[in-house]
Design a protein around this motif. Sequence first.
Motif, PDB file in Angstrom:
ATOM      1  N   UNK A  34      34.025  47.549  42.623  1.00  0.00           N
ATOM      2  CA  UNK A  34      34.206  46.498  41.422  1.00  0.00           C
ATOM      3  C   UNK A  34      35.482  46.201  41.053  1.00  0.00           C
ATOM      4  N   UNK A  35      35.907  44.774  41.615  1.00  0.00           N
ATOM      5  CA  UNK A  35      37.543  44.447  41.183  1.00  0.00           C
ATOM      6  C   UNK A  35      37.173  43.476  40.133  1.00  0.00           C
ATOM      7  N   UNK A  36      36.335  43.338  39.064  1.00  0.00           N
ATOM      8  CA  UNK A  36      36.205  42.256  38.497  1.00  0.00           C
ATOM      9  C   UNK A  36      36.461  42.245  36.889  1.00  0.00           C
ATOM     10  N   UNK A  37      36.582  43.528  36.137  1.00  0.00           N
ATOM     11  CA  UNK A  37      36.741  43.661  34.553  1.00  0.00           C
ATOM     12  C   UNK A  37      37.939  44.265  34.273  1.00  0.00           C
ATOM     13  N   UNK A  38      39.230  44.541  35.161  1.00  0.00           N
ATOM     14  CA  UNK A  38      40.169  45.041  34.562  1.00  0.00           C
ATOM     15  C   UNK A  38      40.122  46.311  34.108  1.00  0.00           C
ATOM     16  N   UNK A 345      41.437  39.313  40.334  1.00  0.00           N
ATOM     17  CA  UNK A 345      41.132  40.588  41.170  1.00  0.00           C
ATOM     18  C   UNK A 345      41.787  41.698  40.354  1.00  0.00           C
ATOM     19  N   UNK A 346      40.970  42.831  40.010  1.00  0.00           N
ATOM     20  CA  UNK A 346      41.589  43.824  39.392  1.00  0.00           C
ATOM     21  C   UNK A 346      42.206  44.936  40.448  1.00  0.00           C
ATOM     22  N   UNK A 347      43.389  45.268  40.070  1.00  0.00           N
ATOM     23  CA  UNK A 347      43.903  46.521  40.901  1.00  0.00           C
ATOM     24  C   UNK A 347      42.689  47.702  40.831  1.00  0.00           C
ATOM     25  N   UNK A 348      42.223  47.993  41.654  1.00  0.00           N
ATOM     26  CA  UNK A 348      41.286  49.082  41.838  1.00  0.00           C
ATOM     27  C   UNK A 348      41.955  50.305  42.530  1.00  0.00           C
ATOM     28  N   UNK A 349      40.903  51.315  43.170  1.00  0.00           N
ATOM     29  CA  UNK A 349      41.404  52.242  43.854  1.00  0.00           C
ATOM     30  C   UNK A 349      41.887  51.857  45.155  1.00  0.00           C
ATOM     31  N   UNK A 350      42.612  52.903  45.788  1.00  0.00           N
ATOM     32  CA  UNK A 350      43.198  52.575  47.159  1.00  0.00           C
ATOM     33  C   UNK A 350      42.104  51.925  48.067  1.00  0.00           C
TER      34      UNK A 350
END
Length: 368
Positions: A34-38, A345-350
């Motif tokens: 999920x890279x959608x909700x910051x 696009x949210x900065x997510x995990x690696x």
Amino acid sequence: APRPARPEPRPGVLAIDTYVPGKSGRPGGGKVYKLSSNETPLGPSPAALAALHAATAKLETYPDGRATALRTAIARRYGLDPERIVCGAGSDELLSLLAYAYGGPGTEGIYSEHGFLVYRIAILASGGEPVVAPERDLTVDVDAILARVTDRTRIVYVTNPNNPTGTYLPFDEIRRLHAGLPPHVLLVIDGAYAEYVRANDYSAGLELALEAENVVMTRTFSKIHGLAAVRIGWMVAPAHVADAVNRIRGPFNVSGPAIAAGSAAIADEAHMAAAAAHNSEWLPKLTEGARALGLAVTPSVANFLLIHFPDAPGRSAEDADAFLTERGLITRRVTAYGLPNALRVTVAGAEANTAFLAALGDFVRGQH
Ligand code: PMP
């Protein structure tokens, strides 16, 4: 006037487009990133989780309606007077309460073109009229806001850094905006992403909210603190504004578990620092990764980035969204923000970030 046959909401309510949150799943199920909700990939502080769990041991009693422990913890962290802090069920609630207290029928509220949609909803729900100021280069334009101030203007919202563009106004621009507003107009500076910003000329606006009679800064526990599900926000305001909001808020608007979790979260500076460091590592990697594929990326100081796609069949943001979703990568379309050709696009995990860049590369190279 003839009476309606059933209750009718007051003017403006049916002009509101219901807020549509980002997607969180994938058609047919399956693993998703999920890279959608910051949201933060680090999750909440372990201390916040422990405090939240402990607080659930006693659910039959009402919480402290003034959220004293939480206001005290925030005040300690930022060196503030707890009397000037008001907490809410998410900063959404506070943004709305400010419109209800200062807007209303016959008034206008200003926000910028790509500003957070809750401002519009709050202004309309108060019975007021939303006025949109255009942006310049996807950045809040102080002159455009000031040009739209009329005798009816009561409230101005600016998001800094802005969502969904990721751009920011340097503090001298915020000061210029404030200096140009009549003193009876309330300036609301929404710092939902403030903790992520590394730019030297940025300031969340705390000082202005402390020294001016007409400035409020709102903040949230939903982003860097990883407590979006718990719903906690706060604002710091002149005492008379805090007083007005305290009169109209729900008497127990912040739950007991939220007070406990938030108080522990704000004290865990190491956890916040880790989340900020993760972001500072990945924001440039994602930005440069997308640019290397020939896509335009708006420079961001927040924990998300806006990637622009050509308005061409097979290469558009809509096509990219469909392709990425099929791969289990959920990003945010921002058409409702007037940006039909971009994805946020949210900065997510690696792992998620790496999977995203790989899938984006496949999309751009036409491997779909
Ligand atoms: N302001 C901005 C700019 C946001 O992006 C968000 C979250 N989408 C919020 C406020 C509200 O956050 P919350 O209600 O979870 O505090």
